[in-house]
Design a protein around this motif. Structure first.
Motif, mmCIF file in Angstrom:
data_model
loop_
_atom_site.group_PDB
_atom_site.id
_atom_site.type_symbol
_atom_site.label_atom_id
_atom_site.label_comp_id
_atom_site.label_asym_id
_atom_site.label_seq_id
_atom_site.Cartn_x
_atom_site.Cartn_y
_atom_site.Cartn_z
ATOM 1 N N TRP A 1 -6.431 -17.954 6.564
ATOM 2 C CA TRP A 1 -6.195 -17.342 7.593
ATOM 3 C C TRP A 1 -5.447 -15.763 7.499
ATOM 4 O O TRP A 1 -5.604 -14.878 8.048
ATOM 5 N N ARG A 2 -4.761 -15.653 6.319
ATOM 6 C CA ARG A 2 -4.303 -14.441 6.208
ATOM 7 C C ARG A 2 -5.641 -13.555 5.634
ATOM 8 O O ARG A 2 -5.458 -12.160 5.925
ATOM 9 N N GLN A 3 -6.640 -14.012 4.964
ATOM 10 C CA GLN A 3 -7.472 -13.372 4.546
ATOM 11 C C GLN A 3 -8.419 -12.853 5.718
ATOM 12 O O GLN A 3 -9.015 -11.688 5.871
ATOM 13 N N LEU A 4 -8.501 -13.781 6.724
ATOM 14 C CA LEU A 4 -9.318 -13.479 7.875
ATOM 15 C C LEU A 4 -8.687 -12.437 8.641
ATOM 16 O O LEU A 4 -9.200 -11.358 9.186
ATOM 17 N N ALA A 5 -7.112 -12.402 8.787
ATOM 18 C CA ALA A 5 -6.578 -11.192 9.428
ATOM 19 C C ALA A 5 -6.607 -9.970 8.732
ATOM 20 O O ALA A 5 -6.764 -9.019 9.396
ATOM 21 N N GLU A 6 -6.837 -9.854 7.418
ATOM 22 C CA GLU A 6 -7.030 -8.513 6.786
ATOM 23 C C GLU A 6 -8.292 -8.082 6.787
ATOM 24 O O GLU A 6 -8.502 -6.821 6.873
ATOM 25 N N ALA A 7 -9.313 -8.954 7.201
ATOM 26 C CA ALA A 7 -10.954 -8.585 7.478
ATOM 27 C C ALA A 7 -11.191 -8.197 8.566
ATOM 28 O O ALA A 7 -11.958 -7.319 8.797
ATOM 29 N N ASN A 8 -10.015 -8.460 9.844
ATOM 30 C CA ASN A 8 -10.426 -8.320 11.015
ATOM 31 C C ASN A 8 -9.853 -6.966 11.577
ATOM 32 O O ASN A 8 -8.358 -6.850 11.369
ATOM 33 N N PRO A 9 -10.625 -5.954 11.799
ATOM 34 C CA PRO A 9 -10.092 -4.662 12.113
ATOM 35 C C PRO A 9 -8.888 -4.787 13.317
ATOM 36 O O PRO A 9 -7.741 -3.957 13.280
ATOM 37 N N LEU A 10 -9.213 -5.427 14.347
ATOM 38 C CA LEU A 10 -8.291 -5.594 15.473
ATOM 39 C C LEU A 10 -6.833 -6.242 14.775
ATOM 40 O O LEU A 10 -5.932 -5.571 15.275
ATOM 41 N N LEU A 11 -6.956 -7.206 14.362
ATOM 42 C CA LEU A 11 -5.646 -8.030 13.858
ATOM 43 C C LEU A 11 -5.007 -7.066 12.821
ATOM 44 O O LEU A 11 -3.728 -6.796 12.851
ATOM 45 N N ARG A 12 -5.687 -6.212 11.958
ATOM 46 C CA ARG A 12 -4.923 -5.281 11.113
ATOM 47 C C ARG A 12 -4.256 -4.105 12.088
ATOM 48 O O ARG A 12 -3.075 -4.066 11.356
ATOM 49 N N LEU A 13 -4.890 -3.700 12.786
ATOM 50 C CA LEU A 13 -4.219 -2.815 13.846
ATOM 51 C C LEU A 13 -3.236 -3.299 14.574
ATOM 52 O O LEU A 13 -1.856 -2.617 14.576
ATOM 53 N N LEU A 14 -3.200 -4.466 15.109
ATOM 54 C CA LEU A 14 -1.900 -5.111 15.708
ATOM 55 C C LEU A 14 -0.776 -5.491 14.719
ATOM 56 O O LEU A 14 0.320 -5.206 14.945
ATOM 57 N N ARG A 15 -1.073 -5.700 13.460
ATOM 58 C CA ARG A 15 -0.044 -6.056 12.435
ATOM 59 C C ARG A 15 0.491 -4.533 12.070
ATOM 60 O O ARG A 15 1.805 -4.512 12.111
ATOM 61 N N GLU A 16 -0.133 -3.489 11.951
ATOM 62 C CA GLU A 16 0.210 -2.225 11.496
ATOM 63 C C GLU A 16 1.126 -1.608 12.813
ATOM 64 O O GLU A 16 2.281 -1.105 12.359
ATOM 65 N N GLN A 17 0.916 -1.922 13.868
ATOM 66 C CA GLN A 17 1.676 -1.240 15.231
ATOM 67 C C GLN A 17 2.806 -2.330 15.246
ATOM 68 O O GLN A 17 4.013 -1.714 15.554
ATOM 69 N N ASN A 18 2.948 -3.561 14.785
ATOM 70 C CA ASN A 18 4.090 -4.365 14.939
ATOM 71 C C ASN A 18 4.863 -3.964 13.667
ATOM 72 O O ASN A 18 6.157 -3.937 13.799
ATOM 73 N N ASP A 19 4.461 -3.598 12.431
ATOM 74 C CA ASP A 19 5.271 -2.974 11.338
ATOM 75 C C ASP A 19 6.006 -1.915 11.662
ATOM 76 O O ASP A 19 7.248 -1.751 11.207
ATOM 77 N N ARG A 20 5.351 -0.901 12.660
ATOM 78 C CA ARG A 20 5.981 0.453 12.935
ATOM 79 C C ARG A 20 7.234 -0.044 13.970
ATOM 80 O O ARG A 20 8.123 0.884 13.761
ATOM 81 N N THR A 21 7.145 -0.937 14.442
ATOM 82 C CA THR A 21 8.296 -0.969 15.519
ATOM 83 C C THR A 21 9.454 -1.847 14.924
ATOM 84 O O THR A 21 9.600 -2.484 14.031
#
Length: 94
Positions: free
Chosen positions: A74-94
Motif C-alpha cells: 500500500w505504501r508503494q501504491l501511494a508513492e506511485a499514485n500522483p494524487l496520493l503523493r500530492l495529498l501527502r505533501e499537502q498534509n506534510d506542509r500543515t
C-alpha cells in the motif's frame, strides 16, 4: 463474516492469526498472537537476529517488522499514485 484462523509452529514459538468481524461495531478485527516457550529470548533467534534484543522489546520489534512488510504494497501504491503523493505533501506542509 466467518472467522478465519491461521496457526503456525516454530520450534519454540507458535503463531496464531485470527480474522473476524465485530458483531456490534460492523468492523473487521485481526489479532496476531505469539506464544514463546519458554520465553521470547529462546524463540526469536530462530527467526532472525531479534533474540539479541531485550526480551521485552523483541516482540514489539517483531511486530513492527511484520507491519512494515504487511503495509509495504500500500505504501508503494501511494508513492506511485500522483494524487496520493500530492495529498501527502499537502498534509506534510500543515
Amino acid at each position: 463474516m466467518d472467522e478465519t484462523t491461521i496457526t503456525g509452529t516454530l520450534p519454540n514459538m507458535s503463531v496464531e492469526i485470527r480474522h473476524h468481524s465485530d458483531p456490534d461495531g460492523g468492523a473487521e478485527i485481526m489479532t496476531i498472537n505469539l506464544r514463546a516457550t519458554p520465553d521470547f529470548q529462546s524463540a526469536l533467534p530462530l527467526i532472525g537476529g531479534l533474540g539479541q534484543m531485550s526480551p521485552l522489546f523483541a516482540p514489539m520489534a517483531l511486530w513492527g517488522q511484520a507491519m512494515e512488510a504487511w503495509t509495504a504494497p500500500w505504501r508503494q501504491l501511494a508513492e506511485a499514485n500522483p494524487l496520493l503523493r500530492l495529498l501527502r505533501e499537502q498534509n506534510d506542509r500543515t
